[in-house]
Design an enzyme around this catalytic site. Sequence first.
Site, PDB file in Angstrom:
ATOM      1  N   GLY A  21       0.716  -1.054   0.123  1.00 22.83           N
ATOM      2  CA  GLY A  21       0.006   0.169  -0.137  1.00 22.83           C
ATOM      3  C   GLY A  21       0.695   1.332  -0.215  1.00 22.83           C
ATOM      4  CG  ASP A  59      -6.826  -6.666  -0.102  1.00 23.13           C
ATOM      5  OD1 ASP A  59      -6.410  -7.757  -0.101  1.00 23.13           O
ATOM      6  OD2 ASP A  59      -6.204  -5.407   0.082  1.00 23.13           O
ATOM      7  NE  ARG A 116       5.496 -10.782 -13.480  1.00 21.05           N
ATOM      8  CZ  ARG A 116       6.756 -10.571 -13.829  1.00 21.05           C
ATOM      9  NH1 ARG A 116       7.156  -9.273 -13.704  1.00 21.05           N
ATOM     10  NH2 ARG A 116       7.617 -11.430 -14.549  1.00 21.05           N
ATOM     11  CB  THR A 137       9.301  -7.115  -4.328  1.00 20.54           C
ATOM     12  OG1 THR A 137       8.854  -5.936  -3.331  1.00 20.54           O
ATOM     13  CG2 THR A 137      10.710  -7.397  -4.528  1.00 20.54           C
ATOM     14  CB  ILE A 142      -2.608  -6.408  -8.259  1.00 16.10           C
ATOM     15  CG1 ILE A 142      -1.886  -7.996  -8.041  1.00 16.10           C
ATOM     16  CG2 ILE A 142      -3.987  -6.610  -8.649  1.00 16.10           C
ATOM     17  CD1 ILE A 142      -2.448  -8.614  -7.156  1.00 16.10           C
ATOM     18  CB  THR A 143      -4.135  -1.958  -7.205  1.00 19.41           C
ATOM     19  OG1 THR A 143      -3.667  -2.374  -6.264  1.00 19.41           O
ATOM     20  CG2 THR A 143      -5.135  -2.718  -7.941  1.00 19.41           C
TER      21      THR A 143
END
Lengths: 492, 492
Positions: A168, A256, A195, A203, A197-198
């Site tokens: 976040g 989530d 990877r 990383t 997503i949003t």
Amino acid sequence: MKFKIKRLKLYTGWPYVAVMNELDAKLLGLHPMDRILIKSGTKSAYTILDVSQHGNTLKRGELGVFEELWDALQCSLANVEPISKPKSIEYIKKKMEGFTLNEKEIFEIIKDITLRRISDIEITYFVDSFYINGFTKQEVIWLTKAMVKTGEKLSFKGKVADKHCVGGVPGNRTTMIIVPIIAASGLKIPKTSSRSITSPAGTADTMEVLADVTKTSDEITKIVNRIGGCIVWGGYIQLAPADDQIIRIEHPLSIDAEGQLLASVIAKKISAGSKYLLIDIPFGIGSKCKTKYSAKRLGSAFLELASYFGLRTHVCFTYGSEPIGNGIGPALEAIDVMKVLENHKDAPLDLKVKALTLAGKLFELTGKSRKGKGYSFAKQILKSGKALKKMNEIIDAQGRKVKHWNKIKLGKYKRNIVAKRTGKLKGIDNQSVSKLARILGCPDDKYAGIFLYKHVGAKIKKGEKLFTLYAEVPHKLKEGLSFLRHNRVLSY
Amino acid sequence: MKFKIKRLKLYTGWPYVAVMNELDAKLLGLHPMDRILIKSGTKSAYTILDVSQHGNTLKRGELGVFEELWDALQCSLANVEPISKPKSIEYIKKKMEGFTLNEKEIFEIIKDITLRRISDIEITYFVDSFYINGFTKQEVIWLTKAMVKTGEKLSFKGKVADKHCVGGVPGNRTTMIIVPIIAASGLKIPKTSSRSITSPAGTADTMEVLADVTKTSDEITKIVNRIGGCIVWGGYIQLAPADDQIIRIEHPLSIDAEGQLLASVIAKKISAGSKYLLIDIPFGIGSKCKTKYSAKRLGSAFLELASYFGLRTHVCFTYGSEPIGNGIGPALEAIDVMKVLENHKDAPLDLKVKALTLAGKLFELTGKSRKGKGYSFAKQILKSGKALKKMNEIIDAQGRKVKHWNKIKLGKYKRNIVAKRTGKLKGIDNQSVSKLARILGCPDDKYAGIFLYKHVGAKIKKGEKLFTLYAEVPHKLKEGLSFLRHNRVLSY
């Protein structure tokens, strides 16, 4: 019934798709959306059938397959048999009705997701139901077990540690500093990362600027046993693979679900063979946990679940109200990381201190350092150049992509944004920074992004540079500038 | 950006699918699952994009389209533009969170389902959320309005009546008797029916044995204005089309959400221009409403919603614990219907009495008969041969398929099942009968099915025929017989 396999050269990303002639389907008593089992020698795959309504796409006796299924089967002839609706559909409905599921029911659902025996629509019912009805603590334990059981497992010699961040906060690339520090100490740290997503970069996206991140389980085992650590893309191997599918289904609505988040993190760590785990939960305005209270609650839930599985865990609650480091975007973040590892004079201090703090806590948790001595031990490894050396070993082992970070060419369309007046930087909005970086092309355009010159609290002079935008294509830079006209990224 | 349209000759059944080369997608900043608007002249379509990961399927500048999209566009060149996530996604999430939606929000969701602007996964979230969280009465009204507003509308001269059955009872083909009786009286009855989803035959499947049921709105308007009635497949025209998509998503988990059922029935009747509506709610063991109490509750909900829209409605609660008529399966049920209309000596009495009762109630509701006189008025029309004449007019107007029902050839693989001992027939299980008929091939194999010789209460002699199974292919007959060895269809 035997079918000739015809490769259709189309992709879906996930579901296996097979298509057959209408008359063959009728003969087998099959309808669109029915389930079939395709077998050829030792290979087999469950899939959901599409039926071609006209004869012009597929001849009788031909089974058209999309690329994912082609890769799984790789054969020219296969046997097709109809299979009935799996039991898991019933269990999903049970969850929808508000009932609690038992261990076997959860396992069946997770197994069928993994085997692609249930469709996207059916997975969505499951995801929505546990989002709305929640999971009990016991269900989360069973979900974790099921995820571990249906995936690959790694194992290493010696003490295995790991870290996880709930995310976040843009630019928060501590992993790429912590891993070489931990590995340099003699501990093992097989880090699998996601990877984006949003966010502007995950990383795995950032590491990929420097090295290959697609490694098989065997390659990971070899690398970690030899040099102590790795930083690879978790999606390439099958640790708790059901989770990837659930996340894919959650993505369109940006859901989530806490129970699933807990299970997924812990299941992946167990599958990776870890015994010690550090969890970073940033909190603050614009991060995932808005308040310290919600961060603490999530932390307790992690500790409880991890302890059930015998995973020694420490949770750090960190400041998450502004981006970490200077760069936002894969290449810019990779440069920040390498500067810290090189003890470069321009290395972002906040990133360095945070990474050392977390690495130190992990040393204390594993018993490498006494309580209160972890930070200085980590600092010593960083300062000595051992961490940089270890990072270079990891990069070389995974497959180096650039000789040195100073060879990285950032997006050639750039624009400096300067202060309109003198003042003091009051805030940097995480969400606006992420959105702007994505508009500029991150994470797909690796060399796009934002370079921030200031952190909250800094004095600002009129005309001074606040940040620089980088883009690989001109229209994305234009869109970024247009976003800036309508949104406030920095307040001062 | 302009694209050359390439027809891929593949079908999905519903979602529009478009595929483009990875490099074009990158140029447009598009990812798989992103939304695009395709425009060519006056034609346009929203769709969700797939991206071809390798260059071998689609060249740069080509847009691959599946058949549904090809049919919608029918052009060789089109303009593609990215569009953002529609607002409706937010509203779906709001419903998931347990909030009540307002009129505008429900309309946006229904509109976007109709325009195919939201994906199957997103529709599933909506369906599951209202299944779990329910709809308020006010939401059901708005849902009904939205369904009407987003579909076609029919209109006719004179008094327009309609009937609806909530289903669940095999062989219950009263519609095909009521429609010609009502039409013969001078009232209008534009009946749109569904195909079977989980039952052995829908009214549309049964009517299709005798006549074409795929008629456009214009054709329906002409037929009904000329001869008073029709019996067509509702799925071919766009009355409340969002409903078909919701039902498609409900199908894999066999969900029946009450609020959506109410809205869908009433919306279709309003769209068809009806002012008077008769609703048949069968109740009893093995039907949809297990108890009279649940039937009454559903009936009240129908009356309340219908009255809001000014639809004069009467609800009949009917006996639903065993199949109606003798035949189960499209052809066998069509024969039952025609025998009743012909006043044939073998006509099933239960089907005849039920149809006359319902038609009579509709006459009383519309004012064609005084209270208590509807049944005899309906009986008179049937007996006089006017109903049969009207049915033949309807069949001819829609496109006749068989000269007379006695030319219908039932499935050539058949088997009689005889009584093992003497006794009294205690029960016929609706669900087992439906399942058996489906195993035999219904509804796709129109000439397959079951002929029942007895009704509950009848005396049975050892060796006497109980029922006959018909199948079009031998293995389905075999499977039917195997089902009978493990399941009890009749108890005596």
